[in-house]
Design a protein around this motif. Structure first.
Motif, PDB file in Angstrom:
ATOM      1  N   ASN A  55     -11.752 -17.387  -2.569  1.00 27.25           N
ATOM      2  CA  ASN A  55     -11.732 -18.841  -2.745  1.00 27.25           C
ATOM      3  C   ASN A  55     -13.104 -19.449  -2.460  1.00 27.25           C
ATOM      4  N   HIS A  56     -13.795 -18.907  -1.461  1.00 28.43           N
ATOM      5  CA  HIS A  56     -15.121 -19.416  -1.111  1.00 28.43           C
ATOM      6  C   HIS A  56     -16.093 -19.281  -2.271  1.00 28.43           C
ATOM      7  N   PHE A  57     -15.918 -18.211  -3.067  1.00 29.59           N
ATOM      8  CA  PHE A  57     -16.827 -17.980  -4.192  1.00 29.59           C
ATOM      9  C   PHE A  57     -16.173 -18.270  -5.545  1.00 29.59           C
ATOM     10  N   ASP A  58     -15.050 -18.992  -5.522  1.00 27.97           N
ATOM     11  CA  ASP A  58     -14.354 -19.404  -6.756  1.00 27.97           C
ATOM     12  C   ASP A  58     -14.024 -18.216  -7.658  1.00 27.97           C
ATOM     13  N   ILE A  59     -13.466 -17.172  -7.079  1.00 31.25           N
ATOM     14  CA  ILE A  59     -13.053 -15.993  -7.837  1.00 31.25           C
ATOM     15  C   ILE A  59     -11.534 -15.937  -7.841  1.00 31.25           C
ATOM     16  N   SER A  60     -10.947 -15.740  -9.017  1.00 30.17           N
ATOM     17  CA  SER A  60      -9.486 -15.801  -9.144  1.00 30.17           C
ATOM     18  C   SER A  60      -8.861 -14.469  -9.558  1.00 30.17           C
ATOM     19  N   THR A  61      -9.549 -13.383  -9.378  1.00 32.21           N
ATOM     20  CA  THR A  61      -9.032 -12.057  -9.735  1.00 32.21           C
ATOM     21  C   THR A  61      -7.743 -11.759  -8.951  1.00 32.21           C
ATOM     22  N   PRO A  62      -6.721 -11.201  -9.611  1.00 29.16           N
ATOM     23  CA  PRO A  62      -5.469 -10.877  -8.910  1.00 29.16           C
ATOM     24  C   PRO A  62      -5.690  -9.885  -7.769  1.00 29.16           C
ATOM     25  N   LEU A  63      -4.874 -10.031  -6.723  1.00 29.53           N
ATOM     26  CA  LEU A  63      -4.955  -9.174  -5.540  1.00 29.53           C
ATOM     27  C   LEU A  63      -3.714  -8.310  -5.407  1.00 29.53           C
ATOM     28  N   ILE A  64      -3.915  -7.112  -4.861  1.00 29.21           N
ATOM     29  CA  ILE A  64      -2.802  -6.233  -4.515  1.00 29.21           C
ATOM     30  C   ILE A  64      -3.120  -5.634  -3.155  1.00 29.21           C
ATOM     31  N   SER A  65      -2.107  -5.467  -2.315  1.00 29.75           N
ATOM     32  CA  SER A  65      -2.372  -4.941  -0.970  1.00 29.75           C
ATOM     33  C   SER A  65      -2.600  -3.434  -1.000  1.00 29.75           C
ATOM     34  N   TYR A  66      -3.535  -2.986  -0.196  1.00 21.95           N
ATOM     35  CA  TYR A  66      -3.803  -1.560  -0.017  1.00 21.95           C
ATOM     36  C   TYR A  66      -4.286  -1.388   1.413  1.00 21.95           C
ATOM     37  N   HIS A  67      -3.386  -0.956   2.291  1.00 19.43           N
ATOM     38  CA  HIS A  67      -3.732  -0.878   3.705  1.00 19.43           C
ATOM     39  C   HIS A  67      -3.183   0.401   4.316  1.00 19.43           C
ATOM     40  N   GLU A  68      -3.393   0.552   5.608  1.00 22.46           N
ATOM     41  CA  GLU A  68      -3.075   1.795   6.312  1.00 22.46           C
ATOM     42  C   GLU A  68      -1.617   2.208   6.148  1.00 22.46           C
ATOM     43  N   HIS A  69      -0.720   1.233   6.030  1.00 22.47           N
ATOM     44  CA  HIS A  69       0.702   1.550   6.029  1.00 22.47           C
ATOM     45  C   HIS A  69       1.291   1.745   4.643  1.00 22.47           C
ATOM     46  N   ASN A  70       0.566   1.363   3.580  1.00 18.77           N
ATOM     47  CA  ASN A  70       1.131   1.549   2.246  1.00 18.77           C
ATOM     48  C   ASN A  70       0.214   2.317   1.302  1.00 18.77           C
ATOM     49  N   LYS A  71      -0.890   2.854   1.836  1.00 16.07           N
ATOM     50  CA  LYS A  71      -1.900   3.445   0.955  1.00 16.07           C
ATOM     51  C   LYS A  71      -1.369   4.642   0.177  1.00 16.07           C
ATOM     52  N   ARG A  72      -0.488   5.427   0.760  1.00 14.71           N
ATOM     53  CA  ARG A  72       0.038   6.591   0.052  1.00 14.71           C
ATOM     54  C   ARG A  72       0.955   6.180  -1.095  1.00 14.71           C
ATOM     55  N   THR A  73       1.844   5.224  -0.847  1.00  7.67           N
ATOM     56  CA  THR A  73       2.763   4.790  -1.896  1.00  7.67           C
ATOM     57  C   THR A  73       2.040   3.978  -2.963  1.00  7.67           C
ATOM     58  N   ARG A  74       0.979   3.290  -2.596  1.00  3.86           N
ATOM     59  CA  ARG A  74       0.230   2.465  -3.544  1.00  3.86           C
ATOM     60  C   ARG A  74      -0.695   3.305  -4.424  1.00  3.86           C
ATOM     61  N   GLU A  75      -1.032   4.489  -3.950  1.00  2.35           N
ATOM     62  CA  GLU A  75      -2.036   5.325  -4.618  1.00  2.35           C
ATOM     63  C   GLU A  75      -1.674   5.619  -6.071  1.00  2.35           C
ATOM     64  N   GLU A  76      -0.464   6.073  -6.336  1.00  3.13           N
ATOM     65  CA  GLU A  76      -0.067   6.421  -7.704  1.00  3.13           C
ATOM     66  C   GLU A  76      -0.131   5.220  -8.630  1.00  3.13           C
ATOM     67  N   HIS A  77       0.264   4.072  -8.110  1.00  2.00           N
ATOM     68  CA  HIS A  77       0.232   2.846  -8.910  1.00  2.00           C
ATOM     69  C   HIS A  77      -1.195   2.503  -9.327  1.00  2.00           C
ATOM     70  N   LEU A  78      -2.132   2.616  -8.387  1.00  2.00           N
ATOM     71  CA  LEU A  78      -3.525   2.299  -8.681  1.00  2.00           C
ATOM     72  C   LEU A  78      -4.144   3.328  -9.620  1.00  2.00           C
ATOM     73  N   LEU A  79      -3.823   4.590  -9.411  1.00  2.00           N
ATOM     74  CA  LEU A  79      -4.349   5.635 -10.297  1.00  2.00           C
ATOM     75  C   LEU A  79      -3.859   5.442 -11.724  1.00  2.00           C
ATOM     76  N   GLU A  80      -2.614   5.046 -11.867  1.00  2.00           N
ATOM     77  CA  GLU A  80      -2.070   4.819 -13.210  1.00  2.00           C
ATOM     78  C   GLU A  80      -2.800   3.680 -13.913  1.00  2.00           C
TER      79      GLU A  80
END
Length: 293
Positions: A55-80
């Motif tokens: 918001n500080h730099f007026d960027i509106s790119t979509p966000l998705i969470s990727y953190h210590e507790h979901n990184k394994r389950t999120r990995e396949e989604h991001l790779l795809e």
């Protein structure tokens, strides 16, 4: 073998590793802003925190969470997404992703899938602290956060004690005092420095001996994240290229650490295993057999 030519045309998406400011927003680079604006999605350690930056730099790119507790389950989604040609930027809350923050696993998975990974240069607390510490920078060893439990912390420090490289640690304000005491107990008196609130308004360096740093920590209110920088060992216990312990039995080797370095038997056995490059169980068995003979 994996050979990547980072800027060749490809029908696959690119994973960008984007460092973000560790305190001062002016440390963001033009290139980082361009990437964050142009990718299809940003994988963020904390989407709420990253949203403030965007918001500080007026960027509106979509966000998705990727953190210590979901990184394994999120990995396949991001790779795809990458395989389908979408580009992704990965960011942590502050600094370089993968350095004491999520990031290593997705980078490894992407490279194993022959997907391009481009790392942008940028803010990193450990390197800022090292250079500002006034301690040698020609050789250094970054450890990150030491274990929380006292015995595990002492064992980790025992493994690092004889390194001649400058040592870098991260620590929270809640464990700083205990960690400084543990470093002093295992390493003895060395030059060291503490850096806190780097790049922020209350940035502070404390440089001196371990005793001076401990005294400072006892007298001051501790706030912010800390970097601890400790000079390397100056005791290269070698004689004409021969290891100092070469002519000792395993029992004598272990006892040397316990008597002169004040190690516990467990820590001493672990260090002897490292010295001799043999499994710890072999040292344990040899030591205890020798003690019962």
């Amino acid at each position: 073998m994996n050979i990547q030519k980072s800027f060749e045309e490809t029908d696959k998406g690119t994973l960008y590793v984007v460092p973000t400011p560790i305190g001062n927003l002016e440390d963001i680079t033009y290139r980082a802003l361009k990437i964050l604006e142009s990718v299809d999605v940003i994988a963020a350690e904390d989407t709420r925190n990253t949203k403030k930056l965007l918001n500080h730099f007026d960027i509106s790119t979509p966000l998705i969470s990727y953190h210590e507790h979901n990184k394994r389950t999120r990995e396949e989604h991001l790779l795809e997404k990458l395989k389908q040609g979408e580009s992704i930027a990965i960011v942590s809350d502050a600094g370089m992703p993968g350095i004491s923050d999520p990031g290593f696993e997705i980078v490894q998975a992407a490279t194993e899938s022959n997907l391009p990974v481009i790392v942008l240069p940028g803010a990193n607390a450990a390197l800022c602290a090292l250079i500002g510490s006034g301690l040698p920078t020609d050789e250094f060893y970054f450890y990150g956060f030491l274990p929380r439990k006292k015995k595990d912390k002492e064992a980790a420090l025992a493994q690092l004690k004889n390194l001649q490289a400058t040592l870098l640690f991260y620590e929270s304000p809640y464990r700083l005092k205990d960690t400084l005491h543990a470093i002093k107990d295992i390493f003895g008196m060395r030059k060291a420095a503490i850096a806190r609130e780097l790049t922020k308004r209350f940035e502070e360096y404390v440089r001196g001996t371990m005793d001076e740093l401990i005294a400072w920590s006892e007298k001051n209110e501790l706030r912010g994240e800390f970097c601890i920088i400790v000079e390397g060992s100056k005791e290269a216990e070698k004689n004409e290229g021969t290891e100092w312990w070469q002519y000792l039995s395993i029992e004598e080797h272990v006892d040397r650490y316990m008597e002169k370095e004040i190690y516990s038997s467990k820590a001493a056995i672990k260090q002897v295993a490292l010295d001799r490059n043999v499994p710890k169980r072999e040292i344990y068995q040899a030591y205890h057999v020798g003690k019962t003979d």
